[in-house]
Every structure is written in structure tokens, then in C-alpha cells.
Design an enzyme around this catalytic site. Structure first.
Site, short mmCIF file in Angstrom:
data_model
loop_
_atom_site.label_atom_id
_atom_site.label_comp_id
_atom_site.label_asym_id
_atom_site.label_seq_id
_atom_site.Cartn_x
_atom_site.Cartn_y
_atom_site.Cartn_z
CE1 TYR A 191 17.57 27.13 -11.99
CE2 TYR A 191 18.73 26.72 -13.96
CZ TYR A 191 17.99 26.38 -13.05
OH TYR A 191 17.47 24.87 -13.04
CG HIS A 241 11.76 26.76 -12.99
ND1 HIS A 241 12.82 27.53 -13.02
CD2 HIS A 241 12.33 25.65 -12.52
CE1 HIS A 241 13.66 27.04 -12.39
NE2 HIS A 241 13.53 25.73 -12.37
#
Length: 272
Positions: free
Chosen positions: A47, A105
Site C-alpha cells: 500500500y 498478501h
């Protein structure tokens, strides 16, 4: 706030998602959420906002034991040395001595899953993460992680909302007492305009988005991490906890099409 107990940690059932939040805007959003009472912040290496989140947490001065922070290692960094390096970088940016949950992830078809999970487990044993888990893992991969490798998986974070059926995955997770953490819980805004949800919301003096969120949080073993950068949206998501959906509402929601997957990248796993 309700909590889910999993692998020795307490996971707040409603958290703040931060995907695509950046810089000062991200910092301000996290500061706002913490001031409103959020105690579950979700981020990831990919992110690019861990530094902003770390700054917000430092400013808030909330007791560390009262805060839950999840971050994730990107699929390009799943070799053991790369995981350790990525983890060190995440922890430094977050300005924390440990995170509460560290996740894979996205899976990779060529990853050595046993080596990946053993590396995460060492971080847990060192007290640098309180628990470990995965994201975007279908049932087949979960079976390998939980039943063959016997890793202490604390959650599986996946897309889940009123427009996507996750019954098979939820049933498997339930048999192993593993929570499902729902990202995109509002179907990237689509839930807010759905006529069925709008009608249910009108009945309860709520928005369609609040109805969609409460539908998720009414389910056993499910947490949700809606992204909300504006204080008004953050407050509305908290207020969704007070809605009381009835059987008629749930039946109407069950009748919605459940085949809308918003996040399905090339190279992603086989969801079946």
C-alpha cells in the site's frame, strides 16, 4: 466493539482498511478513525502507507495493548530472506516494536509455502508479530497450510460482501475456527446503490452501505475492514453495528446475485 478470539489475539470485528490511502490524507484518516474509537488498522507493504499510519499511531498515543495492527508481505517477497527484510522495513515504518498480525498478501504458484510459513512463524516466536495468517487463499491452499504444514493461521483475509458467495470458504474456516476478514465489504461502493439494500436501509433508518456491513458482521467468525477516509463514513460504519437486521432482511439479501468479484488480478489463485 466486538472481538474475535484467534491464535491468542483479540481481533476487533470492525477495522479500517487503508488501501489506496497515501501520505497526509492517510495519516489524517487514521488519526480520525482512532479518535472515533477504531482500534483495528489494516495496511500492507504494497500500500505504501505504513509510514503515514505509523505517524498517526504515534500521534494518537493509544496504549499499544489496545490497538490491533495488521500488515502484509507482498507476493514478490516470499523468499525467506525477502520476507525478513520486508518485515523489518514494515515495522520501522510503522514505528512499532511488533505487529499484531502479519499476513501473506497473495499466494504465488511457485512459492515454497512451507518455507514461507516457517519464516512467519519464526517472527511470531521472536515476539515481533503476535500472530500470522494469510490473505486471498482458496480452500485448497488453506488445507495445505493448516492440515499439512500445521501452521497456526489466525485469519484468511479475502474479498467478501453481499454480492459474492463465500459459503464454501466460510464453512472450511469455521471447521478450523479461523476467522474470515472481509475486504471490499461494500463491493467497492456497489452495495451503496443496490435497490434491495436501499429499501432495507430505509426500513431501519440506515444507508444501504450500513446494511451491507451489518450483514457481514452478523455472521459468526467474520470481521470487516471497510476503507473510509472521511470521518462521516468512518462514523457511519461504526453506527452500522447498531442496526438490527431481521429474517425478512436476510432473506432479501440472500436473493441478491452472489457472483460479483471485484478483485481478481491476473496470476491470482484459482478460487474454486
Amino acid at each position: 466493539m466486538e472481538y474475535l478470539q484467534t491464535q491468542g489475539i483479540r481481533l476487533p470485528r470492525l477495522g479500517l482498511g487503508t488501501f489506496r490511502m497515501q501520505g497526509e490524507a492517510c495519516r489524517a484518516a487514521v488519526e480520525s478513525a482512532l479518535a472515533l474509537g477504531y482500534r483495528h488498522i489494516d495496511t500492507a507493504e504494497m500500500y505504501g502507507n505504513e509510514e503515514a499510519i505509523g505517524a498517526a499511531i504515534a500521534t494518537a498515543r493509544i496504549a499499544r495493548s489496545d490497538l490491533h495492527v495488521t500488515t502484509k508481505v507482498w507476493h514478490e517477497n516470499l523468499a525467506p530472506d525477502a520476507i525478513r527484510k520486508a518485515f523489518d522495513a514494515s515495522l520501522k515504518k510503522l514505528r512499532l516494536d511488533y505487529v499484531d498480525l502479519y499476513l501473506v498478501h497473495w499466494p504465488r504458484s511457485d512459492m515454497n509455502l512451507q518455507a514461507v510459513l516457517e519464516t512467519l512463524l519464526k517472527l511470531k516466536e521472536q515476539g515481533r508479530t503476535r500472530a500470522i495468517g494469510v490473505a486471498n487463499f482458496p480452500v485448497a491452499l488453506l488445507r495445505t497450510a493448516v492440515e499439512e504444514i500445521k501452521a497456526p493461521i489466525a485469519c484468511n483475509q479475502v474479498e467478501y460482501h453481499v454480492m459474492l458467495d463465500q459459503t464454501r470458504l466460510r464453512k472450511y474456516l469455521a471447521t478450523k475456527a479461523i476467522p474470515l476478514v472481509a475486504y471490499c465489504p461494500l463491493a467497492q461502493g456497489r452495495a451503496a446503490a443496490d435497490p434491495t439494500l436501499v429499501a432495507i436501509g430505509r426500513k431501519h433508518g440506515a444507508s444501504a452501505a450500513q446494511v451491507a456491513l451489518k450483514w457481514l458482521l452478523d455472521q459468526d467468525g467474520v470481521a470487516a475492514i471497510p476503507k473510509a477516509s472521511r470521518r462521516e463514513s468512518q462514523r457511519a460504519n461504526l453506527d452500522a453495528l447498531n442496526i438490527g437486521l431481521d429474517d425478512e432482511d436476510r432473506q432479501a439479501i440472500a436473493g441478491l446475485p452472489k457472483n460479483k468479484r471485484c478483485v481478481d488480478p491476473a496470476g491470482g489463485p484459482d478460487w474454486d
